[in-house]
Structure formats: structure tokens, C-alpha cells
Design a protein around this motif. Structure first.
Motif, PDB file in Angstrom:
ATOM      1  N   ASN A  60      59.253  72.162  41.050  1.00  0.00           N
ATOM      2  CA  ASN A  60      58.335  71.025  40.955  1.00  0.00           C
ATOM      3  C   ASN A  60      57.620  70.801  42.287  1.00  0.00           C
ATOM      4  O   ASN A  60      56.420  70.512  42.321  1.00  0.00           O
ATOM      5  N   GLU A  61      58.354  70.954  43.393  1.00  0.00           N
ATOM      6  CA  GLU A  61      57.730  70.808  44.714  1.00  0.00           C
ATOM      7  C   GLU A  61      56.740  71.936  44.975  1.00  0.00           C
ATOM      8  O   GLU A  61      55.682  71.712  45.568  1.00  0.00           O
ATOM      9  N   ILE A  62      57.077  73.145  44.545  1.00  0.00           N
ATOM     10  CA  ILE A  62      56.139  74.260  44.697  1.00  0.00           C
ATOM     11  C   ILE A  62      54.840  73.943  43.966  1.00  0.00           C
ATOM     12  O   ILE A  62      53.740  74.135  44.500  1.00  0.00           O
ATOM     13  N   ARG A 115      50.642  74.993  36.716  1.00  0.00           N
ATOM     14  CA  ARG A 115      51.251  74.576  35.450  1.00  0.00           C
ATOM     15  C   ARG A 115      52.462  75.430  35.098  1.00  0.00           C
ATOM     16  O   ARG A 115      53.410  74.949  34.470  1.00  0.00           O
ATOM     17  N   ALA A 116      52.442  76.697  35.503  1.00  0.00           N
ATOM     18  CA  ALA A 116      53.586  77.572  35.228  1.00  0.00           C
ATOM     19  C   ALA A 116      54.841  77.042  35.916  1.00  0.00           C
ATOM     20  O   ALA A 116      55.927  76.996  35.314  1.00  0.00           O
ATOM     21  N   TYR A 117      54.701  76.617  37.172  1.00  0.00           N
ATOM     22  CA  TYR A 117      55.857  76.074  37.892  1.00  0.00           C
ATOM     23  C   TYR A 117      56.265  74.710  37.330  1.00  0.00           C
ATOM     24  O   TYR A 117      57.456  74.399  37.238  1.00  0.00           O
ATOM     25  N   GLN A 118      55.286  73.897  36.943  1.00  0.00           N
ATOM     26  CA  GLN A 118      55.611  72.597  36.354  1.00  0.00           C
ATOM     27  C   GLN A 118      56.381  72.770  35.048  1.00  0.00           C
ATOM     28  O   GLN A 118      57.386  72.090  34.808  1.00  0.00           O
ATOM     29  N   ARG A 119      55.900  73.682  34.216  1.00  0.00           N
ATOM     30  CA  ARG A 119      56.557  73.920  32.928  1.00  0.00           C
ATOM     31  C   ARG A 119      57.963  74.476  33.137  1.00  0.00           C
ATOM     32  O   ARG A 119      58.913  74.065  32.467  1.00  0.00           O
ATOM     33  N   ALA A 120      58.090  75.397  34.081  1.00  0.00           N
ATOM     34  CA  ALA A 120      59.403  75.976  34.369  1.00  0.00           C
ATOM     35  C   ALA A 120      60.369  74.898  34.853  1.00  0.00           C
ATOM     36  O   ALA A 120      61.543  74.876  34.457  1.00  0.00           O
ATOM     37  N   ALA A 121      59.887  73.988  35.702  1.00  0.00           N
ATOM     38  CA  ALA A 121      60.743  72.916  36.220  1.00  0.00           C
ATOM     39  C   ALA A 121      61.267  72.044  35.089  1.00  0.00           C
ATOM     40  O   ALA A 121      62.457  71.712  35.035  1.00  0.00           O
ATOM     41  N   ALA A 171      61.590  81.580  49.229  1.00  0.00           N
ATOM     42  CA  ALA A 171      60.713  81.843  50.373  1.00  0.00           C
ATOM     43  C   ALA A 171      59.336  81.197  50.192  1.00  0.00           C
ATOM     44  O   ALA A 171      58.775  80.634  51.143  1.00  0.00           O
ATOM     45  N   LEU A 172      58.784  81.265  48.986  1.00  0.00           N
ATOM     46  CA  LEU A 172      57.472  80.658  48.735  1.00  0.00           C
ATOM     47  C   LEU A 172      57.509  79.164  49.039  1.00  0.00           C
ATOM     48  O   LEU A 172      56.583  78.616  49.658  1.00  0.00           O
ATOM     49  N   HIS A 173      58.561  78.499  48.620  1.00  0.00           N
ATOM     50  CA  HIS A 173      58.724  77.063  48.866  1.00  0.00           C
ATOM     51  C   HIS A 173      58.750  76.779  50.365  1.00  0.00           C
ATOM     52  O   HIS A 173      58.069  75.863  50.856  1.00  0.00           O
ATOM     53  N   GLU A 174      59.513  77.568  51.101  1.00  0.00           N
ATOM     54  CA  GLU A 174      59.616  77.374  52.549  1.00  0.00           C
ATOM     55  C   GLU A 174      58.274  77.635  53.231  1.00  0.00           C
ATOM     56  O   GLU A 174      57.882  76.906  54.154  1.00  0.00           O
ATOM     57  N   ASP A 175      57.556  78.659  52.784  1.00  0.00           N
ATOM     58  CA  ASP A 175      56.249  78.972  53.374  1.00  0.00           C
ATOM     59  C   ASP A 175      55.244  77.851  53.122  1.00  0.00           C
ATOM     60  O   ASP A 175      54.470  77.478  54.020  1.00  0.00           O
ATOM     61  N   LEU A 176      55.249  77.313  51.911  1.00  0.00           N
ATOM     62  CA  LEU A 176      54.321  76.229  51.582  1.00  0.00           C
ATOM     63  C   LEU A 176      54.613  74.982  52.415  1.00  0.00           C
ATOM     64  O   LEU A 176      53.687  74.288  52.855  1.00  0.00           O
ATOM     65  N   LEU A 230      54.300  61.863  48.053  1.00  0.00           N
ATOM     66  CA  LEU A 230      54.498  62.219  46.646  1.00  0.00           C
ATOM     67  C   LEU A 230      55.655  61.458  46.019  1.00  0.00           C
ATOM     68  O   LEU A 230      55.747  61.361  44.794  1.00  0.00           O
ATOM     69  N   ARG A 231      56.537  60.920  46.839  1.00  0.00           N
ATOM     70  CA  ARG A 231      57.672  60.155  46.314  1.00  0.00           C
ATOM     71  C   ARG A 231      57.284  58.711  45.986  1.00  0.00           C
ATOM     72  O   ARG A 231      58.088  57.972  45.419  1.00  0.00           O
ATOM     73  N   VAL A 232      56.075  58.317  46.358  1.00  0.00           N
ATOM     74  CA  VAL A 232      55.598  56.976  46.009  1.00  0.00           C
ATOM     75  C   VAL A 232      55.320  56.946  44.510  1.00  0.00           C
ATOM     76  O   VAL A 232      54.555  57.772  44.003  1.00  0.00           O
ATOM     77  N   PRO A 233      55.938  56.025  43.759  1.00  0.00           N
ATOM     78  CA  PRO A 233      55.698  55.959  42.312  1.00  0.00           C
ATOM     79  C   PRO A 233      54.213  55.854  41.997  1.00  0.00           C
ATOM     80  O   PRO A 233      53.492  55.045  42.585  1.00  0.00           O
ATOM     81  N   GLY A 234      53.753  56.691  41.088  1.00  0.00           N
ATOM     82  CA  GLY A 234      52.360  56.643  40.662  1.00  0.00           C
ATOM     83  C   GLY A 234      51.407  57.494  41.469  1.00  0.00           C
ATOM     84  O   GLY A 234      50.221  57.584  41.132  1.00  0.00           O
ATOM     85  N   VAL A 235      51.884  58.134  42.534  1.00  0.00           N
ATOM     86  CA  VAL A 235      51.020  58.985  43.363  1.00  0.00           C
ATOM     87  C   VAL A 235      51.319  60.446  43.056  1.00  0.00           C
ATOM     88  O   VAL A 235      52.455  60.900  43.183  1.00  0.00           O
ATOM     89  N   GLY A 236      50.289  61.175  42.648  1.00  0.00           N
ATOM     90  CA  GLY A 236      50.452  62.581  42.314  1.00  0.00           C
ATOM     91  C   GLY A 236      49.773  63.491  43.317  1.00  0.00           C
ATOM     92  O   GLY A 236      49.116  63.029  44.262  1.00  0.00           O
ATOM     93  N   PRO A 237      49.905  64.799  43.128  1.00  0.00           N
ATOM     94  CA  PRO A 237      49.339  65.772  44.072  1.00  0.00           C
ATOM     95  C   PRO A 237      47.829  65.653  44.267  1.00  0.00           C
ATOM     96  O   PRO A 237      47.328  65.871  45.372  1.00  0.00           O
ATOM     97  N   LYS A 238      47.079  65.317  43.207  1.00  0.00           N
ATOM     98  CA  LYS A 238      45.624  65.205  43.351  1.00  0.00           C
ATOM     99  C   LYS A 238      45.256  64.094  44.326  1.00  0.00           C
ATOM    100  O   LYS A 238      44.354  64.252  45.164  1.00  0.00           O
ATOM    101  N   THR A 239      45.952  62.963  44.212  1.00  0.00           N
ATOM    102  CA  THR A 239      45.690  61.852  45.133  1.00  0.00           C
ATOM    103  C   THR A 239      46.076  62.233  46.555  1.00  0.00           C
ATOM    104  O   THR A 239      45.351  61.936  47.512  1.00  0.00           O
TER     105      THR A 239
END
Length: 211
Positions: free
Chosen positions: A11-13, A28-34, A76-81, A93-102
């Protein structure tokens, strides 16, 4: 059982890729997998590669990521990002209601790199007016920050998820259900949870409510 940890990493990736403006299909692939890994009752560590590929949304690449985490407790991808994106953006991102786009907008348009920057932006009245952020959204973000600071009123995801899973198992065993799934903050893999939300369908809802 590492399902929850893997789901959190995936989900973080997805969130970090979205902040970077990467390919939406990959995100979306990572979101769906999560979501699908987090909803499994079976431990992924006990599953073979073929079983893992039978999980919706899990292809050879993601099987490799799962194996990587099981072997090294990291991806490794997670650590690199995380090296590319300011760590403070994950706090936002941990603020309720705030997503990656914001978060992407805040980072690119206002050089916000963490919660302190965001709170300063709100105090100065400079948040509303950024692309996609109106006055109502600013107020919701302000309330979300207050809620985050009151984190002691919420439960850690690691505590709430097993309780939710136990409720789902008991309902499946005792109630005439069609579909059932955990929803709300747990479904979105938020770090803290106030309420446990569960959605279910049934041809006999009155019996479900009595369980």
C-alpha cells in the motif's frame, strides 16, 4: 503471519508511486494486491508460487516481491522509493481523508515536506486555492490533523485488524451471509483505527443482526 505487513508495504509502494506520478496501472496493481493479501485468512508464507498467483491481482512480479519480503523483511523497491520521497510525506498520508493525489499537490505546488509544513500552510490561509483544494477540503484536512494528533483515541492497525478478522470469521460461521468484507480505515490500511467497519450482504439480514 506476515500478510498484514506485506499489505502495508504494498500500500505504501502504491502511495509513493502515485506521489511520483508513476503509471496508474502499476499503482492500482499494488493497491489491489494490498487489499487481497490483507484479506487472506491463509498465511502467504505457507503458500507456493502457484497458490500466490491464484490470488487476484498477483502476477510473477508481485510473487517475487512477496518472496523478497518473506526472506529479507523488506522490499528493495519500497526502500528506494522512501529515499526519493521526503519521509514527512508519509506522515501526511496518515492524516484521515488525505490521499496520495493531495500529497503530490502539496509537495509539488507548495513544497510541503511534512506535517509541520502543512500546518503552517493552513495557519497562513494558503492551503485553499491550491489545485483541487477548496475551502471545505482545507477544513477537512485541518480536522484530520487534529484527529491524528489525538491518536491515543484511536487503535493501532495491528491491534484492530485481528479483532476485525475474528468478527468476520465468527459471522461467516454463524450467519447466513452472501459477501462480507472489512471496510473503513482498516480497508484503507490507515495506521490508526477508531471504528471497525464491516460490510456484508445477506438474504436474511434480520438473522445476521441477531448474531
Amino acid at each position: 503471519m506476515k500478510n498484514q505487513q506485506i499489505a502495508t508495504v504494498f500500500n505504501e509502494i502504491a502511495s509513493l508511486l502515485e506521489i511520483k506520478g508513476e503509471n496508474p496501472f502499476r499503482i492500482r496493481a499494488y493497491q489491489r494486491a494490498a487489499v487481497n493479501i490483507g484479506g487472506l485468512s491463509q498465511d502467504v508464507a505457507a503458500m507456493g508460487d502457484e497458490e500466490l498467483r491464484s490470488i487476484p491481482g498477483i502476477g510473477p512480479d508481485l510473487v517475487g516481491r512477496i518472496r523478497e519480503f518473506l526472506g529479507e523483511e523488506r522490499v528493495a523497491l519500497h526502500e528506494d522509493l522512501k529515499k526519493e520521497i521526503p519521509a514527512g510525506l508519509l506522515d501526511i498520508l496518515r492524516v484521515p481523508g488525505v490521499g496520495p493525489k493531495t500529497v503530490k499537490t502539496l509537495y509539488e505546488k507548495a513544497e510541503v515536506r511534512g506535517l509541520d509544513d502543512l500546518e503552517m500552510l493552513i495557519r497562513k490561509g494558503n492551503l485553499a486555492g491550491l489545485p483541487g483544494i477548496q475551502r471545505k477540503a482545507e477544513e477537512n484536512i485541518r480536522k484530520g490533523i487534529e484527529m491524528l494528533h489525538r491518536g491515543r483515541e484511536r487503535n493501532p492497525l495491528g491491534k484492530a485488524l485481528p479483532i476485525a478478522d475474528d468478527i468476520v470469521r465468527k459471522l461467516r460461521a454463524k450467519a447466513p451471509l452472501g459477501k462480507i468484507a472489512v471496510a473503513g480505515s482498516i480497508r484503507r490500511w490507515k495506521e490508526t483505527v477508531k471504528d471497525i467497519d464491516i460490510l456484508a450482504t445477506s438474504a436474511r439480514p434480520e438473522k445476521v443482526m441477531r448474531v
